[in-house]
Motif scaffolding. Structure first.
Motif, mmCIF file in Angstrom:
data_model
loop_
_atom_site.group_PDB
_atom_site.id
_atom_site.type_symbol
_atom_site.label_atom_id
_atom_site.label_comp_id
_atom_site.label_asym_id
_atom_site.label_seq_id
_atom_site.Cartn_x
_atom_site.Cartn_y
_atom_site.Cartn_z
ATOM 1 N N VAL A 81 0.880 -1.181 0.000
ATOM 2 C CA VAL A 81 0.000 0.000 0.000
ATOM 3 C C VAL A 81 0.908 1.218 0.000
ATOM 4 C CG1 VAL A 81 -1.803 1.282 1.193
ATOM 5 C CG2 VAL A 81 -1.806 -1.215 1.267
ATOM 6 N N SER A 82 0.849 1.994 -1.078
ATOM 7 C CA SER A 82 1.754 3.124 -1.222
ATOM 8 C C SER A 82 1.226 4.340 -0.485
ATOM 9 C CB SER A 82 1.954 3.466 -2.701
ATOM 10 O OG SER A 82 0.780 4.037 -3.240
ATOM 11 N N GLN A 83 2.084 5.332 -0.331
ATOM 12 C CA GLN A 83 1.751 6.546 0.402
ATOM 13 C C GLN A 83 0.636 7.327 -0.277
ATOM 14 O OE1 GLN A 83 5.103 9.175 0.883
ATOM 15 N NE2 GLN A 83 4.364 9.911 2.835
ATOM 16 N N LYS A 84 0.548 7.263 -1.605
ATOM 17 C CA LYS A 84 -0.449 8.026 -2.350
ATOM 18 C C LYS A 84 -1.537 7.132 -2.912
ATOM 19 C CE LYS A 84 2.879 11.632 -3.579
ATOM 20 N NZ LYS A 84 3.564 12.373 -4.659
ATOM 21 N N ALA A 85 -1.783 6.016 -2.204
ATOM 22 C CA ALA A 85 -2.740 5.041 -2.710
ATOM 23 C C ALA A 85 -4.150 5.584 -2.807
ATOM 24 C CB ALA A 85 -2.737 3.797 -1.818
ATOM 25 N N SER A 86 -4.464 6.633 -2.042
ATOM 26 C CA SER A 86 -5.851 7.101 -1.983
ATOM 27 C C SER A 86 -6.174 8.179 -3.019
ATOM 28 C CB SER A 86 -6.135 7.638 -0.572
ATOM 29 O OG SER A 86 -5.266 8.700 -0.262
ATOM 30 N N ALA A 87 -5.282 8.394 -3.964
ATOM 31 C CA ALA A 87 -5.471 9.498 -4.915
ATOM 32 C C ALA A 87 -6.289 9.059 -6.131
ATOM 33 C CB ALA A 87 -4.119 10.037 -5.363
ATOM 34 N N PHE A 88 -7.603 8.861 -5.947
ATOM 35 C CA PHE A 88 -8.491 8.509 -7.048
ATOM 36 C C PHE A 88 -9.141 9.784 -7.586
ATOM 37 C CE2 PHE A 88 -8.287 4.457 -4.837
ATOM 38 C CZ PHE A 88 -8.166 3.570 -5.887
ATOM 39 N N ASN A 89 -9.128 9.943 -8.882
ATOM 40 C CA ASN A 89 -9.746 11.112 -9.494
ATOM 41 C C ASN A 89 -11.261 10.989 -9.466
ATOM 42 O OD1 ASN A 89 -7.261 12.271 -10.186
ATOM 43 N ND2 ASN A 89 -7.123 11.008 -12.028
ATOM 44 N N ALA A 90 -11.915 12.136 -9.437
ATOM 45 C CA ALA A 90 -13.377 12.155 -9.472
ATOM 46 C C ALA A 90 -13.876 11.438 -10.721
ATOM 47 C CB ALA A 90 -13.880 13.598 -9.457
ATOM 48 N N GLY A 91 -14.889 10.599 -10.535
ATOM 49 C CA GLY A 91 -15.448 9.876 -11.664
ATOM 50 C C GLY A 91 -14.748 8.576 -11.976
ATOM 51 N N PHE A 92 -13.751 8.195 -11.171
ATOM 52 C CA PHE A 92 -13.059 6.923 -11.403
ATOM 53 C C PHE A 92 -14.089 5.797 -11.399
ATOM 54 C CE2 PHE A 92 -10.582 3.185 -10.223
ATOM 55 C CZ PHE A 92 -9.471 3.312 -11.057
ATOM 56 N N PRO A 93 -14.190 5.033 -12.501
ATOM 57 C CA PRO A 93 -15.335 4.124 -12.682
ATOM 58 C C PRO A 93 -15.145 2.760 -12.019
ATOM 59 C CG PRO A 93 -13.954 4.075 -14.626
ATOM 60 C CD PRO A 93 -13.309 5.058 -13.677
ATOM 61 N N ALA A 94 -15.089 2.723 -10.696
ATOM 62 C CA ALA A 94 -14.952 1.444 -10.003
ATOM 63 C C ALA A 94 -15.609 1.529 -8.634
ATOM 64 C CB ALA A 94 -13.484 1.062 -9.867
ATOM 65 N N SER A 95 -16.265 0.465 -8.255
ATOM 66 C CA SER A 95 -16.858 0.386 -6.922
ATOM 67 C C SER A 95 -15.820 -0.140 -5.943
ATOM 68 C CB SER A 95 -18.067 -0.551 -6.933
ATOM 69 O OG SER A 95 -17.641 -1.888 -7.180
ATOM 70 N N VAL A 96 -16.108 -0.007 -4.665
ATOM 71 C CA VAL A 96 -15.239 -0.563 -3.629
ATOM 72 C C VAL A 96 -15.100 -2.073 -3.825
ATOM 73 C CG1 VAL A 96 -15.102 -1.051 -1.150
ATOM 74 C CG2 VAL A 96 -15.664 1.257 -1.957
ATOM 75 N N LYS A 97 -16.199 -2.721 -4.110
ATOM 76 C CA LYS A 97 -16.171 -4.172 -4.372
ATOM 77 C C LYS A 97 -15.172 -4.496 -5.470
ATOM 78 C CE LYS A 97 -19.036 -7.577 -6.782
ATOM 79 N NZ LYS A 97 -20.351 -7.810 -7.419
ATOM 80 N N GLU A 98 -15.204 -3.770 -6.573
ATOM 81 C CA GLU A 98 -14.323 -4.044 -7.716
ATOM 82 C C GLU A 98 -12.862 -3.757 -7.387
ATOM 83 O OE1 GLU A 98 -17.538 -3.067 -11.296
ATOM 84 O OE2 GLU A 98 -16.385 -1.445 -10.356
ATOM 85 N N VAL A 99 -12.624 -2.679 -6.631
ATOM 86 C CA VAL A 99 -11.243 -2.333 -6.272
ATOM 87 C C VAL A 99 -10.644 -3.428 -5.390
ATOM 88 C CG1 VAL A 99 -9.797 -0.723 -4.955
ATOM 89 C CG2 VAL A 99 -11.533 0.152 -6.532
ATOM 90 N N VAL A 100 -11.388 -3.874 -4.403
ATOM 91 C CA VAL A 100 -10.861 -4.894 -3.490
ATOM 92 C C VAL A 100 -10.711 -6.231 -4.214
ATOM 93 C CG1 VAL A 100 -11.208 -6.105 -1.299
ATOM 94 C CG2 VAL A 100 -11.831 -3.682 -1.503
ATOM 95 N N LEU A 101 -11.662 -6.571 -5.076
ATOM 96 C CA LEU A 101 -11.542 -7.806 -5.870
ATOM 97 C C LEU A 101 -10.278 -7.822 -6.726
ATOM 98 C CD1 LEU A 101 -15.136 -8.587 -7.239
ATOM 99 C CD2 LEU A 101 -13.709 -10.095 -5.828
ATOM 100 N N SER A 102 -9.846 -6.651 -7.179
ATOM 101 C CA SER A 102 -8.659 -6.600 -8.037
ATOM 102 C C SER A 102 -7.412 -7.082 -7.307
ATOM 103 C CB SER A 102 -8.445 -5.178 -8.567
ATOM 104 O OG SER A 102 -8.071 -4.282 -7.531
ATOM 105 N N GLY A 103 -7.474 -7.135 -5.974
ATOM 106 C CA GLY A 103 -6.364 -7.674 -5.213
ATOM 107 C C GLY A 103 -6.196 -9.171 -5.374
#
Length: 256
Positions: A81-103
């Motif tokens: 988990v990088s220091q700037k991991a939380s830098a998602f731009n507005a409108g980023f087309p992914a749900s929390v479910k999809e982001v975590v599944l990508s792991g």
């Protein structure tokens, strides 16, 4: 004698003419919880990126599970988990479910889809981090602290043997910081090797087993107990400014 998970020998790193790391030697063993502390610009994030292979070795050697690193993928299951991991731009087309599944992507074969068990793993890890209510949310709509916790969930879902985190509690409120450290303490008990860059010396006092105090040079590397016994004047010399410990309920934190 046990083989270190990571062993760094005589590591130096320069950005142009600026030397960032100077002759770093360190061993990290399975089940260690290493907190890397030091002032801003001390080379902490650079050291992590060298260990992860995100920056090339310039001088020195690195061994992973006893095998000399030569830019090949390791068999270790490492999550970062990088220091700037939380830098998602507005409108980023992914749900929390999809982001975590990508792991879980690395565990899937080509064209293999996620199944109900994978989705349940997402729910379980979100519950573990007390953010299950975010399951259907769009990641870009969350606060920086919430995004960071989602990225931590993504790192944990693959059950890594090594978890590497760079300032993971930035932007997270105090209540959830405390819960996050409780989670790390449980992972430590489960045998996960944890490497954490932090400004929060409280985690050193309460949770970490080993401390590396870095300011270009490795000024200290030893047990958390030994670090706690250092004179505050000695620590202030390492940081380059006066440092004191402030007590509060779950942890101590080091501050100017």
């Amino acid at each position: 004698m046990a083989t270190p998970v990571f062993e760094l020998k005589n590591i130096n790193y320069h950005f142009g003419t600026k030397q960032v790391l100077d002759n770093i030697n360190i061993k990290i063993y399975k089940g260690d919880f290493l907190a890397i502390v030091g002032p801003n610009g001390a080379g902490k994030s650079t050291l992590l990126k060298v260990m992860l292979g995100l920056l090339p070795l310039q001088t020195g050697e690195m061994f992973i599970d006893g095998i000399k690193y030569q830019r090949r993928a390791s068999d270790l299951k490492i999550s970062y988990v990088s220091q700037k991991a939380s830098a998602f731009n507005a409108g980023f087309p992914a749900s929390v479910k999809e982001v975590v599944l990508s792991g879980l992507t690395k565990q899937k074969h080509l064209f293999q889809w996620f199944n109900k068990k994978d989705v349940q793993k997402v729910k379980d890890i979100l519950k573990r981090l007390n953010i299950e209510a975010l399951f259907h949310k769009n990641i870009a709509e969350l606060s920086g602290g919430q995004q960071q916790r989602v990225l931590i969930a993504r790192a944990l879902i693959s059950n890594p043997s090594v978890l590497i985190l760079d300032e993971p509690t930035n932007g997270i409120d105090a209540k959830h910081v405390s819960e996050f450290y409780d989670t790390l303490e449980q992972l430590k008990k489960e045998g996960v090797t944890i490497i954490l860059v932090t400004h929060d010396i409280g985690v050193v006092v309460d949770t970490a087993t080993q401390v590396a105090c870095l300011n270009k040079h490795l000024h200290f590397h030893g047990s958390a107990k030994a670090f706690k016994s250092l004179d505050q004047v000695e620590i202030s010399k390492i940081y380059g400014y006066p440092v004191k410990f402030v007590d509060h309920q779950h942890e101590r934190e080091c501050c100017k």
